[in-house]
Design a protein around this motif. Structure first.
Motif, PDB file in Angstrom:
ATOM      1  N   LEU A  68       0.807  -1.113  -0.189  1.00 26.05           N
ATOM      2  CA  LEU A  68      -0.058   0.009  -0.168  1.00 26.05           C
ATOM      3  C   LEU A  68       0.726   1.188   0.143  1.00 26.05           C
ATOM      4  N   ARG A  69       0.524   2.105  -0.774  1.00 24.75           N
ATOM      5  CA  ARG A  69       1.409   3.327  -0.840  1.00 24.75           C
ATOM      6  C   ARG A  69       0.486   4.724  -1.110  1.00 24.75           C
ATOM      7  N   GLU A  70       1.253   5.631  -0.388  1.00 29.08           N
ATOM      8  CA  GLU A  70       0.859   6.959  -0.626  1.00 29.08           C
ATOM      9  C   GLU A  70       2.001   8.045  -0.489  1.00 29.08           C
ATOM     10  N   SER A  71       1.724   9.107  -1.116  1.00 28.93           N
ATOM     11  CA  SER A  71       2.792  10.216  -1.220  1.00 28.93           C
ATOM     12  C   SER A  71       2.035  11.539  -0.945  1.00 28.93           C
ATOM     13  N   TRP A  72       2.864  12.491  -0.322  1.00 32.15           N
ATOM     14  CA  TRP A  72       2.528  13.863  -0.021  1.00 32.15           C
ATOM     15  C   TRP A  72       3.659  14.834  -0.429  1.00 32.15           C
ATOM     16  N   THR A  73       3.347  15.910  -1.266  1.00 35.39           N
ATOM     17  CA  THR A  73       4.275  16.735  -1.333  1.00 35.39           C
ATOM     18  C   THR A  73       4.401  17.822  -0.205  1.00 35.39           C
ATOM     19  N   VAL A  74       5.257  18.170   0.418  1.00 37.01           N
ATOM     20  CA  VAL A  74       5.510  18.884   1.753  1.00 37.01           C
ATOM     21  C   VAL A  74       5.736  20.385   0.998  1.00 37.01           C
ATOM     22  N   ARG A  75       4.823  21.181   1.226  1.00 36.69           N
ATOM     23  CA  ARG A  75       5.239  22.677   0.884  1.00 36.69           C
ATOM     24  C   ARG A  75       5.866  23.456   2.029  1.00 36.69           C
ATOM     25  N   ARG A  76       6.574  24.376   1.676  1.00 37.57           N
ATOM     26  CA  ARG A  76       7.391  25.218   2.709  1.00 37.57           C
ATOM     27  C   ARG A  76       6.345  26.191   3.058  1.00 37.57           C
ATOM     28  N   VAL A  77       5.601  25.942   4.014  1.00 36.43           N
ATOM     29  CA  VAL A  77       4.514  26.721   4.722  1.00 36.43           C
ATOM     30  C   VAL A  77       4.759  26.663   6.329  1.00 36.43           C
ATOM     31  N   PRO A  78       4.263  27.600   6.944  1.00 38.10           N
ATOM     32  CA  PRO A  78       4.613  27.554   8.545  1.00 38.10           C
ATOM     33  C   PRO A  78       4.188  26.178   9.181  1.00 38.10           C
ATOM     34  N   ALA A  83       1.905  17.402   7.166  1.00 43.28           N
ATOM     35  CA  ALA A  83       2.446  16.192   6.994  1.00 43.28           C
ATOM     36  C   ALA A  83       1.932  15.045   7.890  1.00 43.28           C
ATOM     37  N   ARG A  84       1.641  15.488   9.222  1.00 40.80           N
ATOM     38  CA  ARG A  84       1.383  14.717  10.156  1.00 40.80           C
ATOM     39  C   ARG A  84      -0.117  14.285  10.105  1.00 40.80           C
ATOM     40  N   ARG A  85      -0.957  15.167   9.645  1.00 43.23           N
ATOM     41  CA  ARG A  85      -2.281  15.069   9.461  1.00 43.23           C
ATOM     42  C   ARG A  85      -2.742  14.159   8.264  1.00 43.23           C
ATOM     43  N   VAL A  97       7.729  10.877  11.160  1.00 39.72           N
ATOM     44  CA  VAL A  97       7.303  11.851  10.163  1.00 39.72           C
ATOM     45  C   VAL A  97       7.735  13.380  10.729  1.00 39.72           C
ATOM     46  N   SER A  98       7.276  13.694  11.831  1.00 36.58           N
ATOM     47  CA  SER A  98       7.497  15.079  12.437  1.00 36.58           C
ATOM     48  C   SER A  98       9.236  15.180  12.247  1.00 36.58           C
ATOM     49  N   GLU A  99      10.199  14.475  12.876  1.00 39.64           N
ATOM     50  CA  GLU A  99      11.581  14.587  12.709  1.00 39.64           C
ATOM     51  C   GLU A  99      12.084  14.593  11.520  1.00 39.64           C
ATOM     52  N   LEU A 100      11.809  13.828  10.593  1.00 35.69           N
ATOM     53  CA  LEU A 100      12.387  13.635   9.185  1.00 35.69           C
ATOM     54  C   LEU A 100      11.904  14.900   8.229  1.00 35.69           C
ATOM     55  N   VAL A 101      10.741  15.359   8.619  1.00 36.23           N
ATOM     56  CA  VAL A 101      10.152  16.335   7.511  1.00 36.23           C
ATOM     57  C   VAL A 101      10.528  17.751   8.211  1.00 36.23           C
ATOM     58  N   THR A 102      10.780  17.781   9.678  1.00 36.72           N
ATOM     59  CA  THR A 102      11.341  19.105  10.262  1.00 36.72           C
ATOM     60  C   THR A 102      12.876  19.052   9.520  1.00 36.72           C
ATOM     61  N   ASN A 103      13.702  18.098   9.736  1.00 41.29           N
ATOM     62  CA  ASN A 103      15.006  18.027   9.402  1.00 41.29           C
ATOM     63  C   ASN A 103      15.283  18.497   8.081  1.00 41.29           C
ATOM     64  N   ALA A 104      14.284  17.911   6.864  1.00 38.34           N
ATOM     65  CA  ALA A 104      14.380  18.481   5.210  1.00 38.34           C
ATOM     66  C   ALA A 104      13.979  19.870   5.440  1.00 38.34           C
ATOM     67  N   LEU A 105      13.066  20.304   6.129  1.00 36.61           N
ATOM     68  CA  LEU A 105      12.785  21.676   5.813  1.00 36.61           C
ATOM     69  C   LEU A 105      13.678  22.606   6.240  1.00 36.61           C
ATOM     70  N   VAL A 106      14.518  22.389   7.381  1.00 39.08           N
ATOM     71  CA  VAL A 106      15.113  23.141   8.194  1.00 39.08           C
ATOM     72  C   VAL A 106      16.585  23.294   7.415  1.00 39.08           C
ATOM     73  N   HIS A 107      17.203  21.956   7.047  1.00 38.32           N
ATOM     74  CA  HIS A 107      18.533  21.825   6.549  1.00 38.32           C
ATOM     75  C   HIS A 107      18.610  21.630   5.076  1.00 38.32           C
ATOM     76  N   THR A 108      17.601  21.754   4.305  1.00 35.52           N
ATOM     77  CA  THR A 108      17.527  21.986   2.845  1.00 35.52           C
ATOM     78  C   THR A 108      16.819  22.991   2.225  1.00 35.52           C
ATOM     79  N   GLU A 109      17.051  22.918   0.880  1.00 37.73           N
ATOM     80  CA  GLU A 109      16.208  23.817   0.205  1.00 37.73           C
ATOM     81  C   GLU A 109      15.341  23.015  -0.968  1.00 37.73           C
ATOM     82  N   GLY A 110      14.501  23.469  -1.708  1.00 39.74           N
ATOM     83  CA  GLY A 110      13.943  22.886  -2.666  1.00 39.74           C
ATOM     84  C   GLY A 110      12.753  21.971  -2.340  1.00 39.74           C
ATOM     85  N   PRO A 111      12.156  20.934  -2.967  1.00 35.88           N
ATOM     86  CA  PRO A 111      10.878  20.560  -2.804  1.00 35.88           C
ATOM     87  C   PRO A 111      11.287  19.208  -1.885  1.00 35.88           C
ATOM     88  N   VAL A 112      10.328  18.958  -1.161  1.00 35.71           N
ATOM     89  CA  VAL A 112      10.507  17.623  -0.161  1.00 35.71           C
ATOM     90  C   VAL A 112       8.990  16.908  -0.388  1.00 35.71           C
TER      91      VAL A 112
END
Length: 817
Positions: free
Chosen positions: A694-704, A710-712, A734-749
């Motif tokens: 079973l697969r699902e994907s979500w594009t994380v937008r850089r908003v506050p 992502a958690r929802r 999910v919270s930790e990995l998405v937070t690290n990607a938003l804080v330490h990288t640029e571009g799409p997540v």
């Protein structure tokens, strides 16, 4: 042992007397047709000569010395010529002009003008005049250490005296041919044949057109190569030759004929001619001359690649003609004889010492246990012990009725030995001694070449095994097998390769390719291309990008070689694939209903040809039970059929097999394949996954509120999948990995969730190639770094993968533990 040494010394002192007796017997009948050759054979029997030949004046005005007769190993092994100018500085010309013998040791031979044609090593040469000044000369060559000793020289002088009336090197054509004779003009192929010769071929005088092709067409096709080596001027050397061949009969099996011929040089406007006789092989005397046997042995050794091949050729050539009871061929390694072939192979046929020393498949006997053999090997000459000779048991049991030991020497060193034994008392005649001496020289040269062949073959095999996958990975919902067959012609390693590369999300990359040429350079490039394709595939690039990157890499290598490649990215969940061809053969599909098709896949140019090349992708659909076959051109291409015909044949054979077991299928497809080129074959049977993830994907937008969104998404997805108890751990990851990607990288997540067999995989991809590092020590005042430690604490496993210029950090949770 003292008795053996004494007997050996007595034999050496009596060599001159034995030579005088043998030569006097031969000269009693000057008209005997084989007298010149038999006289020369005595030089091989009673001296250390490996080759002996008689040169007499010939040519248009007698200005050249032409080879009239020879015995021993082929003259080409020592770089000797068919003719020498009488006015030149060659040893035969000097001996003929001055009437004095010329003796050249290894140093003088090395300084001679013809030394570049001769093999390296201790080669000595002798040229002795015959029949007075300008009457001709006897030329003898040896590679024995020390050259010709004093007794050798005396015996050669006796041979030269007995050769004073050799058969002329040239004779005028004309006159009526005897019934069993023939004469072939080497320039036109016109042949004159006696009535008996024509009758043996089954044609009459009126129906014969005088062309040699007419006679050759009546022979068994397998015997044509040996016959062509005689009737083509480029392959026939001056002197007498003999061979047996088969001729087709209107009814019944083919009949055996024996040809004896002599190539006579041309002169005074006459072409070179091959003259001789043809007779029924069964009608000749039992003691057949050994010229044909030596020639057959030389022919067999010329194609013998390995030490085992050389040994089998020698056994096949000697045991039956000599009526020997056993023959052993052995390599000399340090102080041990490592036997490569025993005939007969049964252990009980050989001495007890040999059986005790057998440690592997073949026996390994110490030379120090056989001092008589060790002395023969040091001396480097063929030795014969008749029945009743006192020998150590290890040798006496090999030949109680007679024993012959042939040191196999070449280039100044002994490479091995051949032991020939008889059970009942055996009489060693001059013919047999000449055959043994000539065979030892041929086998020694071949054994040296085979040593080099075996060493290089092992290196080639090791290199090939290193560059290809040792084993194929286990695939979910599919099975893969591969076969690789190196070319048997030559030693050079090939450039064919295959690979199976597991990819994330139940994808697998199937690769097959072929680098141009057969060499270590092609093999090295093959290893580089295989590694590059694997690396590009692991980065997560689509198939066309993977192949494009490999193309640019090959162009940057600045090599003259190019490569073809077929790359298939197979989705094991959906049964779909994308295929890219770079100058390679398309895949062949065998569908579950048994129908096979050659796929219509768009193709690009070979890798390393064009810098701005397009490599289009073609979709493929695989149903469960479909077999996908990838191969290189060695399996489907041949000189007598184009590659399209070969691909059609592969599809037919694939349709006819049972795909239940891929190993036998691969072996069946390779059965009868030509081996003049490398062959790589990769088969994959797609069975489909028993449980689809079973697969699902979500594009994380850089908003506050990105992490909350992502958690929802994760909570909603897990609820739809029926996951409740472990949702909190998943939301923490999910919270930790998405937070690290938003804080330490640029571009799409991007956030990906996958569930299969109670195993939840959470993956967050970003555009940064930097891999997160787990801190080794965190103080109380630190404001970050604890997220990765939390992910590690709640995960069954976690890690990071490179993906299309960025990375993917993933975590797996085992639900319900």
């Amino acid at each position: 042992m003292a008795n053996v040494v004494s007997e050996g010394a007595t034999a050496r002192r009596s060599r001159t007397l034995q030579a005088e007796l043998a030569l006097s017997t031969l000269t009693e009948d000057p008209a005997a047709p084989d007298r010149p050759r038999r006289v020369l054979e005595q030089a091989l029997v009673f001296t250390s000569a490996a080759f002996a030949g008689v040169y007499v004046p010939g040519g248009p005005s007698g200005e050249a010395l032409c080879l009239a007769e020879s015995a021993g190993v082929p003259r080409t092994l020592y770089g000797l010529r068919d003719t020498y100018p009488l006015a030149g500085s060659s040893p035969p010309a000097e001996a003929c002009r001055t009437g004095r013998a010329v003796w050249l040791g290894p140093d003088e031979v090395a300084d001679h003008a013809d030394s570049r044609r001769m093999p390296a090593g201790d080669v000595s040469l002798a040229a002795l005049p015959i029949g007075g000044a300008r009457g001709g000369c006897l030329l003898a060559v040896t590679d024995a250490p020390g050259g010709f000793d004093s007794e050798d020289r005396t015996c050669l002088e006796l041979v030269a005296e007995a050769s004073a009336c050799p058969v002329a090197a040239a004779s005028a054509p004309g006159g009526e041919l005897p019934p069993g004779a023939f004469a072939l003009a080497m320039d036109s192929g016109r042949v004159e044949a006696g009535d008996d010769v024509l009758a043996l071929f089954g044609i009459d005088r009126a129906g014969f057109d005088g062309k040699v092709e007419t006679l050759l067409a009546l022979t068994v096709p397998e015997d044509l190569p040996s016959l062509m080596s005689v009737v083509e001027a480029d392959h026939m050397s001056i002197g007498e030759r003999e061979l047996e061949f088969r001729v087709l009969r209107p009814a019944g099996p083919p009949g055996w004929l024996r040809l004896r011929g002599r190539l006579l040089p041309g002169g005074d406007g006459r072409p070179a001619r091959l003259v001789g006789t043809v007779a029924e092989a069964s009608a000749l005397r039992p003691g057949v001359t050994d010229v044909a046997r030596v020639q057959r042995l030389a022919s067999a050794l010329a194609t013998a690649g390995t030490v085992r091949d050389v040994s089998h050729a020698v056994v096949a050539a000697l045991r039956a003609p000599l009526r020997a009871d056993r023959i052993a061929l052995a390599e000399l390694e340090n102080d041990r004889l490592v036997v490569t072939v025993l005939d007969p192979p049964e252990p009980e046929s050989w001495p007890e010492l040999w059986r005790r020393e057998w440690r592997t498949e073949w026996p390994d006997a110490p030379v120090r246990a056989m001092p008589t053999l060790a002395a023969a090997l040091r001396e480097g000459r063929a030795r014969i012990w008749p029945a009743g000779t006192r020998l150590e048991p290890a040798l006496a049991e090999v030949g109680p009725g007679g024993l012959a030991v042939l040191p196999l020497s070449a280039a100044g060193r002994t490479a091995g030995a051949c032991l020939i034994g008889w059970d009942s008392p055996h009489d060693f005649g001059p013919d047999e001694r000449a055959l043994l001496t000539a065979s030892a020289g041929l086998a020694g040269q071949a054994l040296m070449r085979a040593h080099a062949f075996d060493a290089e073959h092992e290196l080639v095999g090791m290199l090939q095994r290193t560059l290809l996958p040792r084993r194929l990975p286990r695939l979910p919902g599919a099975e893969a097998v591969a076969r690789y067959l190196p070319a048997t012609a030559g030693l050079e390693v090939g450039g064919d390769w295959y690979d199976v590369i597991p990819l994330p999300d139940n994808h697998v990359a199937l690769v097959i390719g072929d680098v141009q040429g057969h060499s270590t350079g092609a093999a090295t490039l093959m290893g580089q291309m295989r590694t590059a394709l694997r690396a590009y595939a692991a980065e997560g690039h689509p198939p066309d990008v993977v192949v494009s990157h490999a193309n640019r890499l090959l162009l940057d290598m600045e090599t003259d070689l190019f490569a073809t490649c077929a790359y298939v990215d197979l989705d094991l969940e959906a049964g779909t694939a994308w295929c890219v061809r770079a100058g390679h053969l398309p895949p062949v599909l065998r569908h579950p209903d048994g129908a096979a098709e050659i796929t219509e896949v768009e193709g690009g140019p070979p890798l390393g040809v064009l810098s701005q090349a397009d490599f289009p992708m073609t979709p493929l659909r695989l149903r469960p039970g479909t077999v996908l076959a990838l191969t290189t051109d060695g399996l489907v291409e041949s000189p007598d059929a184009d590659i399209d015909t070969g691909m059609d044949g592969l599809a037919r054979r694939l349709a006819a097999v049972d795909p239940g077991r891929l190993g036998p299928v691969a072996d069946a497809l390779l059965t009868g394949a030509r081996r003049d080129d490398d062959i790589a074959l990769l088969l994959v049977r797609y069975d489909g996954l028993a449980v689809r993830p079973l697969r699902e994907s979500w594009t994380v937008r850089r908003v506050p509120e990105a992490v909350r969104h992502a958690r929802r998404f994760t909570r909603r997805t897990l609820r739809s999948w029926g996951v409740g108890e472990d949702a909190d751990a998943a939301l923490l990851v999910v919270s930790e990995l998405v937070t690290n990607a938003l804080v330490h990288t640029e571009g799409p997540v991007r956030l990906d969730l996958t569930l299969v067999h109670h195993r939840l995989r959470i993956a967050v991809a970003d555009a940064s190639p930097r891999t997160p590092v787990k801190p080794t020590n965190i103080g109380w005042e630190a404001t970050g770094g604890r997220g990765i430690l939390l992910v590690e604490a709640v995960s069954t496993a976690w890690g990071a993968l490179p993906v299309s210029g960025g990375k993917q950090v993933w975590s797996e949770l085992l639900l319900g533990r």
